[in-house]
Design a protein around this motif. Structure first.
Motif, PDB file in Angstrom:
ATOM      1  N   CYS A  97       0.839  -1.271  -0.053  1.00 35.38           N
ATOM      2  CA  CYS A  97       0.034   0.007  -0.032  1.00 35.38           C
ATOM      3  C   CYS A  97       0.799   1.416   0.088  1.00 35.38           C
ATOM      4  O   CYS A  97       0.534   2.262  -0.695  1.00 35.38           O
ATOM      5  CB  CYS A  97      -0.823  -0.141   0.969  1.00 35.38           C
ATOM      6  SG  CYS A  97      -2.212  -1.224   1.157  1.00 35.38           S
ATOM      7  N   ASP A 151      -4.949  -2.688  -4.364  1.00 32.24           N
ATOM      8  CA  ASP A 151      -6.109  -2.110  -4.938  1.00 32.24           C
ATOM      9  C   ASP A 151      -7.362  -1.650  -4.334  1.00 32.24           C
ATOM     10  O   ASP A 151      -8.217  -1.258  -5.064  1.00 32.24           O
ATOM     11  CB  ASP A 151      -6.425  -3.329  -5.950  1.00 32.24           C
ATOM     12  CG  ASP A 151      -5.497  -4.114  -7.064  1.00 32.24           C
ATOM     13  OD1 ASP A 151      -4.575  -2.989  -7.346  1.00 32.24           O
ATOM     14  OD2 ASP A 151      -5.321  -5.127  -7.163  1.00 32.24           O
ATOM     15  N   SER A 190      -5.847  -3.691   0.538  1.00 30.87           N
ATOM     16  CA  SER A 190      -4.846  -4.388  -0.481  1.00 30.87           C
ATOM     17  C   SER A 190      -4.258  -3.110  -1.424  1.00 30.87           C
ATOM     18  O   SER A 190      -4.789  -1.903  -1.099  1.00 30.87           O
ATOM     19  CB  SER A 190      -5.230  -5.450  -1.381  1.00 30.87           C
ATOM     20  OG  SER A 190      -6.405  -4.698  -2.437  1.00 30.87           O
TER      21      SER A 190
END
Length: 270
Positions: free
Chosen positions: A75, A181, A179
């Motif tokens: 991250c 994403d 995550s």
């Protein structure tokens, strides 16, 4: 006439006299390794040699922590991760020499003012805690063997026993979903309740639970002398449930599921 000191005594006296100077060199050396940009190295050491130590210390710490916090690393990205590790080395003073506990030291650092920058994601501390829990459970020496409970006991009329290797946690962010994403910018409207636990097969598992189950697990620990039925009755009263018997029957299935998952070990032995 006073006795002449032996060679070993003379050496010891010399070492004591030289210690302050040597300690100053050590302190300057370690300060420089922590913060090469602001702390000058001791005089007389070739920079090529210092560079070896600078890279060794930083890369070892960064690599070890990356293994313990893989999602946090993803991250943040490489540059912000390296800035975090540099800040950790500069500002934090560890209380343990054990490598498996290094993650706890990073968590302590992240809890201090100034550790995080305004551009860092708002979930960093909670995500770090969630990832640290896995390592803590892996290395935990707590016992969850059959001696602690009757694995076949009646969970309603007996006293359920929560595994010491099951941690009941609540977070503002859905940390189990974060995550590279999925990086939320604000906390969820409702807290996320999770049980993270270690099974007899040495696997680390997690279970997302609702507020009622979370409350039940809290009561099971805080009021460890009461039966499952008593605790479910208390929850029914707290919720002002119109049909407590229905809640208790649903609670029976819940308790059995928690035992199947090894979050509950069974019931307290008489």
């Amino acid at each position: 006439m006073p006795e002449r000191p032996s060679l070993s005594q003379a050496d010891a006296q010399s070492n004591v006299q030289a210690a302050p100077g040597f300690m100053q060199i050590q302190q300057a050396f370690t300060a420089h390794l922590r913060d090469p940009q602001q702390q000058p190295p001791p005089a007389g050491i070739e920079d090529r040699r210092l560079q070896i130590y600078r890279e060794l210390i930083f890369n070892n710490v960064a690599s070890l922590l990356e293994q313990g916090f893989p999602v946090l690393y993803q991250c943040l990205g490489r540059e912000r991760w390296r800035a975090l590790i540099r800040g950790f080395l500069i500002a934090h003073r560890a209380t343990t020499p054990l490598f498996p506990e290094l993650g706890q030291e990073l968590l302590a650092y992240l809890s201090t003012a100034g550790a995080l920058r305004p551009e860092d994601p708002p979930f960093v501390l909670e995500l770090a805690h969630y990832e640290w829990v896995e390592t803590a459970l892996i290395f935990s020496e707590a016992e969850a063997g059959p001696a602690l409970a009757d694995s076949n006991g009646d969970l309603l009329d007996g006293v359920p026993v929560v595994s010491p290797l099951a941690w009941n946690l609540s977070y503002r962010f859905a940390v189990h979903r974060i995550s590279a994403d999925f990086q939320p910018h604000a906390p969820d409207p409702e807290p996320t309740h999770l049980v993270v636990y270690r099974t007899r097969q040495e696997r680390i598992e997690f279970l997302k639970i609702n507020a009622v189950t979370q409350r039940l697990l809290v009561l099971l620990r805080e009021q460890s002398h009461r039966s499952g039925r008593d605790l479910l009755n208390s929850i029914a009263l707290e919720l002002q449930h119109p049909r407590p018997s229905q809640l208790i029957e649903a609670g029976r299935s819940l308790l059995e599921d928690l035992r199947e998952r090894q979050i509950l070990l069974g019931t307290r032995r008489q």
